[in-house]
Enzyme design. Structure first.
Site, PDB file in Angstrom:
ATOM      1  N   ASP A 227       0.790  -0.922  -0.284  1.00 33.31           N
ATOM      2  CA  ASP A 227       0.052   0.342  -0.005  1.00 33.31           C
ATOM      3  C   ASP A 227       0.490   0.583   0.351  1.00 33.31           C
ATOM      4  O   ASP A 227       1.820   1.226   0.099  1.00 33.31           O
ATOM      5  CB  ASP A 227      -0.951   0.059   1.328  1.00 33.31           C
ATOM      6  CG  ASP A 227      -2.043  -1.537   1.208  1.00 33.31           C
ATOM      7  OD1 ASP A 227      -2.337  -2.063   0.271  1.00 33.31           O
ATOM      8  OD2 ASP A 227      -1.953  -1.593   2.150  1.00 33.31           O
ATOM      9  N   ASP A 266      -1.298  -2.021  -5.051  1.00 34.69           N
ATOM     10  CA  ASP A 266      -2.105  -1.945  -3.860  1.00 34.69           C
ATOM     11  C   ASP A 266      -2.613  -1.450  -3.328  1.00 34.69           C
ATOM     12  O   ASP A 266      -3.412  -0.013  -4.079  1.00 34.69           O
ATOM     13  CB  ASP A 266      -1.829  -3.017  -2.290  1.00 34.69           C
ATOM     14  CG  ASP A 266      -2.628  -4.006  -1.490  1.00 34.69           C
ATOM     15  OD1 ASP A 266      -4.052  -4.432  -2.795  1.00 34.69           O
ATOM     16  OD2 ASP A 266      -2.833  -4.490  -0.752  1.00 34.69           O
ATOM     17  N   ASP A 270      -4.659   1.985   3.164  1.00 32.70           N
ATOM     18  CA  ASP A 270      -6.061   0.630   3.622  1.00 32.70           C
ATOM     19  C   ASP A 270      -5.744   0.995   5.698  1.00 32.70           C
ATOM     20  O   ASP A 270      -4.655   1.134   6.287  1.00 32.70           O
ATOM     21  CB  ASP A 270      -5.470  -0.555   3.701  1.00 32.70           C
ATOM     22  CG  ASP A 270      -5.448  -0.885   2.639  1.00 32.70           C
ATOM     23  OD1 ASP A 270      -5.978   0.202   1.627  1.00 32.70           O
ATOM     24  OD2 ASP A 270      -5.224  -2.099   1.712  1.00 32.70           O
ATOM     25  N   ARG A 322     -13.347   0.416  -4.309  1.00 29.62           N
ATOM     26  CA  ARG A 322     -12.999   0.607  -2.358  1.00 29.62           C
ATOM     27  C   ARG A 322     -12.268   2.456  -2.301  1.00 29.62           C
ATOM     28  O   ARG A 322     -11.812   2.532  -1.633  1.00 29.62           O
ATOM     29  CB  ARG A 322     -11.433  -0.348  -2.048  1.00 29.62           C
ATOM     30  CG  ARG A 322     -11.785  -1.893  -2.377  1.00 29.62           C
ATOM     31  CD  ARG A 322     -10.329  -1.953  -1.888  1.00 29.62           C
ATOM     32  NE  ARG A 322     -10.614  -3.880  -2.440  1.00 29.62           N
ATOM     33  CZ  ARG A 322      -9.716  -4.713  -2.463  1.00 29.62           C
ATOM     34  NH1 ARG A 322      -8.043  -4.205  -1.384  1.00 29.62           N
ATOM     35  NH2 ARG A 322      -9.799  -5.893  -2.228  1.00 29.62           N
TER      36      ARG A 322
END
Ligand code: CA
Ligand code: CA
Length: 451
Positions: A227, A266, A270, A322
């Site tokens: 991430d 990614d 997160d 997301r």
């Protein structure tokens, strides 16, 4: 915005004309020479009531850093040094530290300042060609890769993690000076509470060694593990006025293997593994795929009662999914601006297991082909609160749309209309969604704060 910028510039000129005090270390004297506005920004704590990160003790980051731990960094080695000196152990350095990033810091930089390639980080026994030949589902079947080549890939990932995953300790503020970029690296905030990250442009946190996951989805998928920012097992994190992008390495430029895109990226931000009390404000997320995962497991366990996140005044520009995707958490999503509908767009708000999203007064600017009914996606949740949304489709007029009613009219099972809580940690008055294109559009992202 013009008046404060001009005022800050005048003050900066006056301050820079003052002789700097003699200091034993060049890096701390560099901090002394920063403009008044930069020094002020670095010492700022999260304002009271500004989202979930303001809960309880609030978020102060490294605002109490001594001169010794106040640094200006220009490359990876200086960044690691400012965080405590040993990347493997820096997560445990709880001394308050205030770090200004000046210029471009590239995670793929070796100890002598030389650029590193993926080949430099690969284990000698790993070769992508050999990996593709060995684990092609037509040869290997649809089971997880195993054996010497997969083991070599895992060792390669460990090499890259030591290099490009920058571990951040508790009580830290990292602020970008004008134009600062963090390229090809991950800020890992794990077991590190009270962290502030502001005014940085995060570029292309690429994975050199994506994993083939043959049972992810109907046809398998390539997955990356890096991430741009990961928040895990941490509380009180404020991520403000940053820009997140894949830079000149977009997913659209990647090859396909086994019929699936070779995914080298990614998440942008997160929040997983029981992290909680996070505020993400005024960030710009541009052209990214898997943007913000809140909760990484459906297991009903330690994430219950955690994963509390506030998202306000963020711009989601050309992202695919997301935005965020939520499990378990009470997540406040208000006054954000979405521009969606490019190739591969999937959904905005992911309603996952036991999630409690409270979405209020967000604006969605959609390509003509995107149905507002598809802005929500049911990942095993049951309910959310959604109100005050506005939508503009294609060249049509902006108008209020009940996204939940549109979703329920088009999908089964229906989602309920009450997330079961009402946000109270909001510093700013909630604005009508119709104002957001004029406000969040120009002002979200890095290089907008007066510095
Ligand atoms: Ca992730
Ligand atoms: Ca229905």
């Amino acid at each position: 915005m013009r008046a404060p910028l001009i005022g800050a510039t005048v003050i900066a000129v006056l301050v820079s004309a003052t002789p700097a005090a003699a200091a034993p270390r060049p890096d701390t004297s560099a901090a002394d020479r920063l403009s008044w506005s930069a020094r002020h920004l670095g010492r700022q704590a999260l304002p009271e009531r500004d989202g979930w990160a303001a809960e309880g003790t609030g978020t102060t980051g490294g605002s109490a850093a001594t001169p010794e731990r106040t640094r200006v960094v220009h490359d990876r080695a200086e960044l690691v040094d400012a965080l405590g000196g040993d990347n493997a152990g820096n997560a445990a350095d709880a001394t308050p530290k205030l770090i200004y990033v000046d210029g471009a810091v590239d995670g793929f930089t070796g100890p002598e300042g030389t650029p590193l390639s993926c080949a430099d980080l690969a284990d000698p026994a790993y070769q992508l060609d050999a990996y593709l030949a060995a684990y092609d589902p037509a040869v290997w079947g649809r089971v997880a890769p195993a054996g010497p080549l997969e083991e070599a890939r895992v060792r390669s990932v460990a090499n890259q993690t030591r290099q490009t995953q920058i571990n951040v300790g508790p009580n830290t503020t990292i602020v970008g000076l004008h134009g600062a970029r963090l390229t090809g690296l991950t800020l890992m905030i794990d077991r590190a509470s009270n962290v502030i990250v502001r005014n940085l442009t995060f570029v292309d946190a690429r994975d050199c060694f994506p994993a083939w996951s043959p049972t992810d989805g109907d046809t398998g998928n390539w997955n990356s593990q890096y991430d741009q920012i990961s928040v895990r097992r941490s509380e009180h994190v404020w991520v403000d006025h940053n820009t997140f992008t894949d830079g000149d390495n977009p997913d659209s430029a990647q090859p396909s293997y086994f019929g699936r895109p070779y995914q080298v990226h990614d998440g942008s931000l997160d929040v997983t593994h029981t992290a909680s009390f996070v505020t993400a404000s005024w960030n710009r997320f541009t052209g990214r795929d898997k943007l913000m995962l809140i909760g990484s497991s459906n297991t009903v366990g330690p994430d219950v009662g955690r994963l509390k996140v506030t998202l306000h005044h963020n711009l989601f520009d050309g992202d695919l999914q997301r935005l965020p995707r939520v499990r378990f958490g009470q997540v406040d999503v208000y006054n954000n601006l979405y521009r969606l509908g490019g190739d591969g767009f999937q959904y905005a708000l992911g309603v996952g297991v036991q999630s409690a999203i409270y979405a209020q007064n967000n604006f969605f600017s959609l390509d003509a082909g995107v149905d507002p009914a598809d802005l929500l996606y049911d990942w095993g949740g049951t309910t959310l609160t959604e109100r005050g949304s506005w939508v503009r489709q294609g060249a049509g007029p902006a108008r209020p749309v009940d996204l939940l009613a549109a979703y329920n009219a088009a999908h089964e099972p229906d989602l309920g209309a009450d997330a079961g809580w009402t946000p109270t940690l909001r510093r700013d008055p909630v604005l009508p969604a119709a104002l957001l294109p004029l406000l969040v559009g120009p002002l979200a992202g890095a290089d907008r704060l007066p510095l």
